[in-house]
Design an enzyme around this catalytic site. Structure first.
Site, short mmCIF file in Angstrom:
data_model
loop_
_atom_site.label_atom_id
_atom_site.label_comp_id
_atom_site.label_asym_id
_atom_site.label_seq_id
_atom_site.Cartn_x
_atom_site.Cartn_y
_atom_site.Cartn_z
N CYS A 157 0.84 -1.19 0.00
CA CYS A 157 0.00 0.00 0.00
C CYS A 157 0.88 1.24 0.00
O CYS A 157 2.02 1.23 0.42
CB CYS A 157 -0.89 0.01 1.25
SG CYS A 157 -1.91 -1.43 1.39
N ARG A 206 4.50 0.69 -6.09
CA ARG A 206 4.54 -0.16 -4.89
C ARG A 206 3.61 -1.37 -5.04
O ARG A 206 3.59 -2.24 -4.19
CB ARG A 206 4.15 0.67 -3.66
CG ARG A 206 5.14 1.79 -3.35
CD ARG A 206 4.60 2.74 -2.31
NE ARG A 206 4.37 2.09 -1.03
CZ ARG A 206 5.33 1.92 -0.11
NH1 ARG A 206 6.54 2.34 -0.38
NH2 ARG A 206 5.09 1.33 1.02
N TRP A 234 -2.80 -2.69 -1.69
CA TRP A 234 -2.40 -4.02 -2.20
C TRP A 234 -3.03 -5.00 -1.22
O TRP A 234 -2.61 -5.10 -0.07
CB TRP A 234 -0.88 -4.13 -2.21
CG TRP A 234 -0.34 -5.30 -2.97
CD1 TRP A 234 -0.38 -5.48 -4.33
CD2 TRP A 234 0.32 -6.45 -2.44
NE1 TRP A 234 0.23 -6.67 -4.67
CE2 TRP A 234 0.65 -7.29 -3.53
CE3 TRP A 234 0.65 -6.85 -1.17
CZ2 TRP A 234 1.32 -8.50 -3.38
CZ3 TRP A 234 1.32 -8.06 -1.01
CH2 TRP A 234 1.64 -8.88 -2.10
N ASN A 283 -1.11 1.57 5.76
CA ASN A 283 -0.24 0.62 5.07
C ASN A 283 0.34 -0.30 6.14
O ASN A 283 0.94 0.17 7.10
CB ASN A 283 0.89 1.34 4.33
CG ASN A 283 1.91 0.35 3.75
OD1 ASN A 283 1.55 -0.77 3.43
ND2 ASN A 283 3.15 0.77 3.64
N GLY A 284 0.12 -1.62 5.97
CA GLY A 284 0.67 -2.57 6.95
C GLY A 284 -0.37 -3.62 7.28
O GLY A 284 -1.32 -3.82 6.53
N GLU A 336 19.88 -15.19 -9.83
CA GLU A 336 19.38 -13.83 -10.06
C GLU A 336 18.87 -13.68 -11.49
O GLU A 336 17.83 -13.09 -11.75
CB GLU A 336 20.48 -12.82 -9.75
CG GLU A 336 20.12 -11.38 -10.01
CD GLU A 336 18.84 -10.92 -9.30
OE1 GLU A 336 18.39 -11.60 -8.36
OE2 GLU A 336 18.28 -9.90 -9.72
N LYS A 388 15.02 -12.58 -12.39
CA LYS A 388 14.72 -11.46 -13.29
C LYS A 388 13.84 -11.94 -14.43
O LYS A 388 12.85 -11.33 -14.80
CB LYS A 388 16.00 -10.87 -13.89
CG LYS A 388 16.80 -9.90 -13.06
CD LYS A 388 16.14 -8.64 -12.63
CE LYS A 388 15.32 -8.75 -11.40
NZ LYS A 388 15.87 -9.09 -10.14
N GLU A 442 10.19 -13.08 -13.34
CA GLU A 442 9.30 -12.09 -12.73
C GLU A 442 8.80 -11.04 -13.71
O GLU A 442 7.78 -10.40 -13.46
CB GLU A 442 9.94 -11.43 -11.51
CG GLU A 442 11.06 -10.47 -11.77
CD GLU A 442 11.51 -9.77 -10.48
OE1 GLU A 442 10.70 -9.53 -9.58
OE2 GLU A 442 12.72 -9.49 -10.40
N HIS A 479 21.59 -34.50 -11.32
CA HIS A 479 20.91 -35.10 -10.15
C HIS A 479 19.40 -34.95 -10.25
O HIS A 479 18.71 -34.96 -9.24
CB HIS A 479 21.44 -34.45 -8.86
CG HIS A 479 22.89 -34.68 -8.64
ND1 HIS A 479 23.42 -35.90 -8.25
CD2 HIS A 479 23.96 -33.86 -8.82
CE1 HIS A 479 24.73 -35.82 -8.17
NE2 HIS A 479 25.09 -34.59 -8.50
N LYS A 488 6.85 -3.81 -5.23
CA LYS A 488 8.25 -3.42 -5.13
C LYS A 488 8.79 -3.74 -3.74
O LYS A 488 9.91 -4.19 -3.59
CB LYS A 488 8.42 -1.93 -5.40
CG LYS A 488 9.84 -1.41 -5.24
CD LYS A 488 10.81 -2.10 -6.19
CE LYS A 488 12.23 -1.62 -6.03
NZ LYS A 488 13.16 -2.45 -6.87
C1 AGP Z 1 13.60 -8.68 -7.17
O1 AGP Z 1 13.62 -8.24 -8.52
C2 AGP Z 1 12.22 -8.61 -6.56
N1 AGP Z 1 11.60 -7.36 -6.75
C3 AGP Z 1 12.18 -9.08 -5.11
O2 AGP Z 1 12.68 -10.40 -5.08
C4 AGP Z 1 13.03 -8.24 -4.10
O3 AGP Z 1 14.40 -8.39 -4.36
C5 AGP Z 1 12.72 -8.76 -2.70
O4 AGP Z 1 11.35 -8.52 -2.42
C6 AGP Z 1 13.58 -8.11 -1.61
O5 AGP Z 1 13.38 -6.72 -1.59
P1 AGP Z 1 14.40 -5.82 -0.70
O6 AGP Z 1 15.75 -5.93 -1.31
O7 AGP Z 1 13.83 -4.43 -0.79
O8 AGP Z 1 14.37 -6.37 0.69
#
Ligand code: AGP
Length: 613
Positions: A2, A27, A77, A103-104, A486, A490, A493, A509, A608
């Protein structure tokens, strides 16, 4: 997550609120709403149109009052309650004159709601947040002024919140408070703002302040005052924000993601800037853990989520190799619930771009509570994680808006490897000239990243050729393994295509059974010491019909024999390769997602910053 925004004393609060909500969209959200207040009247509009809710809200505000001077706005959200308008914020009390945005998560909302219903309160939503409106109403009924009513409210709730409240009987006042979820206050002549984070009010406020946990602020047009949970006055910490509005915009690029990828040389450079004292020792921000304590460290545990977890995994190799310390890397959301062992000499490093990821904050709190010393590696000054830690190493990647974290990753690897070198210095496991050589190697990375970015076209050719593929494996060995993880994250997602990262040695394996014509294998093959072993892994997948894309160094003359596509990157020290090798993986994900017409900055289902567990 949020996003919240509020303003008092504004000649056109609705425009300010809608502009701020637009800037908070990244967000992640599924509904939105605003409330404007005039003497004795609270006007409200809410929409639930997914990521188009703010656009829909602008239409829903056609009949908004034009003489209001204050208001609050929210992007939601969904956590409790479906993403429907009835659950969108702002929520109001029974009288309809007290409005809140939140928010929370209020963890004890059920018992609070039961008690409030027993007192005659009527709830109109199934959210946890609505209890806040009725608790403030209780305080107002008891004759408390607005700030005191909110203070009593947050004394009753458990959980995470950034909450803002307006009451139509005090039209030019907003009161707000936070615990875990972020909240900033902004001031301009005659107008005062609040928001979940700076970009929402960046083009309006002149001076910014961070609200700390369990601080309550009262905003009026002429300024604000703050108190702690006991009602004692507190001074908010002023933030040093040098972002201009352009930083928060796309800078002429199609997306924040490509803008942020292209900012990676600067992110690494800024993170490494002036990190050495005249005597050669490596210095950090806010290092409130002294050298003797660091020298006494016997075990390191890194906790993080997502991309930050992959950077933490790179750090494991560097700390063990250079500082000869045993290192564990934990998924933050797992650490807290496994009754972790924390002995004397345990150093916990929390890694988080936003510094607001609830899993990482709670993991660090758990470690702290068990006696660990904690260092935060984060990109946001005064973030919750920074304030929780005993010491902070700030990455200086600048604002990262795109949900897919890119420049933060390379900055985190640089900061963590610098931290590994500091530990090596203190423990004497590296000679001064070895440290000098490695620090120089780190310092050369921004130029290598620039050279790699300049080869973007070769990656785009690969993306075009393989855009129809449905299954991707990313393989690597040693630090190439977290780099592969990583790259897979990327890719999945933002393209929504299935992608997995694997240690190359693990393929036989089990996963090898999945290899068949049409499957794409992307291999990080830049470490010469492991090249031979990786080549045999690639020969295995090639023999079973896979399409092989190899990330190779400029001096590699052998891998092309088993690769369908080569992407060449500059040669660098193996421990530094994640900073360079990740670039083509980020570009491959970006180019493929664009070809597939994805919303690369706001991919479906994701946020985010994950501020709820
Ligand atoms: C990565 O591209 C994602 N957006 C997600 O995995 C992100 O890295 C994760 O939520 C951790 O966020 P932070 O680094 O702000 O803690």
């Amino acid at each position: 997550m949020c996003g919240i925004i509020g303003v008092v004393g504004d000649a056109d609060p609705l425009t300010t609120l809608l502009a701020g909500l637009t800037r908070l969209e990244y967000r992640g959200y599924d509904s939105a709403g605003v409330a404007l207040v005039r003497p004795g009247e609270m006007w409200r509009a809410r929409t639930a149109e997914g990521t188009e809710s703010v656009s829909a809200l602008k239409l829903a505000c056609a009949d908004a009052p034009t003489d209001a001077r204050s208001g609050i706005g929210h992007t939601r959200w969904a956590t409790h309650g479906a993403p429907e308008a009835v659950n969108a914020h702002p929520h109001v009390d029974c009288s309809g004159t007290v409005a809140i945005i939140h928010n929370g998560i209020i963890e004890n909302h059920r018992e609070l709601a039961d008690d409030l219903r027993a007192r005659g309160h009527v709830f109109t939503s199934v959210t946890d947040s609505e209890v806040l409106a009725h608790l403030v109403e209780e305080g107002r009924r008891a004759g408390l002024e607005l700030l005191e009513a909110l203070r009593a409210t947050i004394q009753a709730v458990r959980g995470a919140f950034a909450v803002a409240v307006m009451d139509a009987t005090e039209p030019d006042v907003i009161v707000a408070a936070r615990r875990v979820s972020p909240l900033v206050v902004g001031v301009a002549p005659g107008v005062t703002y609040l928001a979940s984070d700076v970009p929402a009010i960046l083009d309006r406020a002149r001076v910014f302040y961070a609200v700390n946990d369990d601080e309550i602020v009262r905003l009026a047009p002429e300024g604000f005052r703050a108190v702690d949970l006991d009602g004692a006055p507190v001074r908010l910490r002023q933030l040093s924000i040098d972002w201009d509005l352009e930083t928060a915009e796309k800078g002429g690029h199609d997306d924040f993601m490509i803008k942020e990828i292209l900012e990676e040389p600067g992110a690494v450079r800024a993170t490494l800037l002036d990190r050495r004292r005249l005597d050669g020792t490596i210095a950090f921000d806010e290092m409130r853990v002294d050298d003797d304590e660091l020298r006494a460290v016997r075990r390191v545990v890194l906790v993080a989520a997502g991309t930050s977890h992959h950077a933490a995994q790179v750090a494991k190799y560097a700390i063990e190799r250079w500082a000869r310390l045993s290192v564990e890397v934990d998924i933050a959301s797992e650490y807290r619930y496994r009754d972790p062992i924390v002995e004397i000499g345990t150093l916990v490093i929390g890694v988080s771009q936003s510094g607001e990821t609830i899993d990482t904050i709670q993991a660090v709190r758990e470690a702290h509570g068990r006696g660990a010393r904690v260092v935060a590696v984060t990109n946001v000054v005064d973030s919750s994680l920074a304030r929780e830690a005993d010491a902070v190493v700030y990455t200086r990647a600048g604002l990262e808006i795109s949900v897919a974290s890119t420049k933060a990753f390379v900055a985190q690897v640089a900061a963590l490897e610098l931290l590994a070198l500091r530990l090596a210095q203190l423990r004497g496991t590296l000679e001064p000239d070895e440290v000098d050589a490695l620090v120089r190697g780190l310092g050369a990375l921004p130029a290598l990243v620039e050279r790699t970015l300049a080869r973007r076209a070769q990656v785009e050719e690969v993306a075009t050729a393989l855009v129809g593929a449905r299954d991707f494996f990313f393989l690597g060995r040693h630090v190439g393994f977290p780099t592969a993880l990583e790259g897979a994250l990327k890719f999945k997602e933002i393209t929504y295509r299935h992608a997995e990262g694997y240690p190359a040695g693990e393929l036989k394996h089990g996963p090898l059974a999945l290899i068949e014509p049409g499957v794409v294998v992307v291999a990080i093959a830049t470490d010469p010491t492991l090249r031979e072993k990786l080549l045999s892994n690639l020969a295995e997948v090639k023999a079973r019909g896979a399409t092989v894309v190899a990330i190779v160094s400029d001096d590699d003359e052998v891998t092309e024999a088993v690769a369908d596509y080569l992407v060449r990157v500059p040669v660098t020290e193996p421990m530094f390769t994640p900073v360079v090798d990740v670039i083509p993986l980020q570009l491959l994900a970006y180019a493929t997602a664009r070809l597939l017409g994805r919303n690369v900055d706001r991919p479906r289902n994701l946020a985010k910053t994950v501020t709820v567990e």
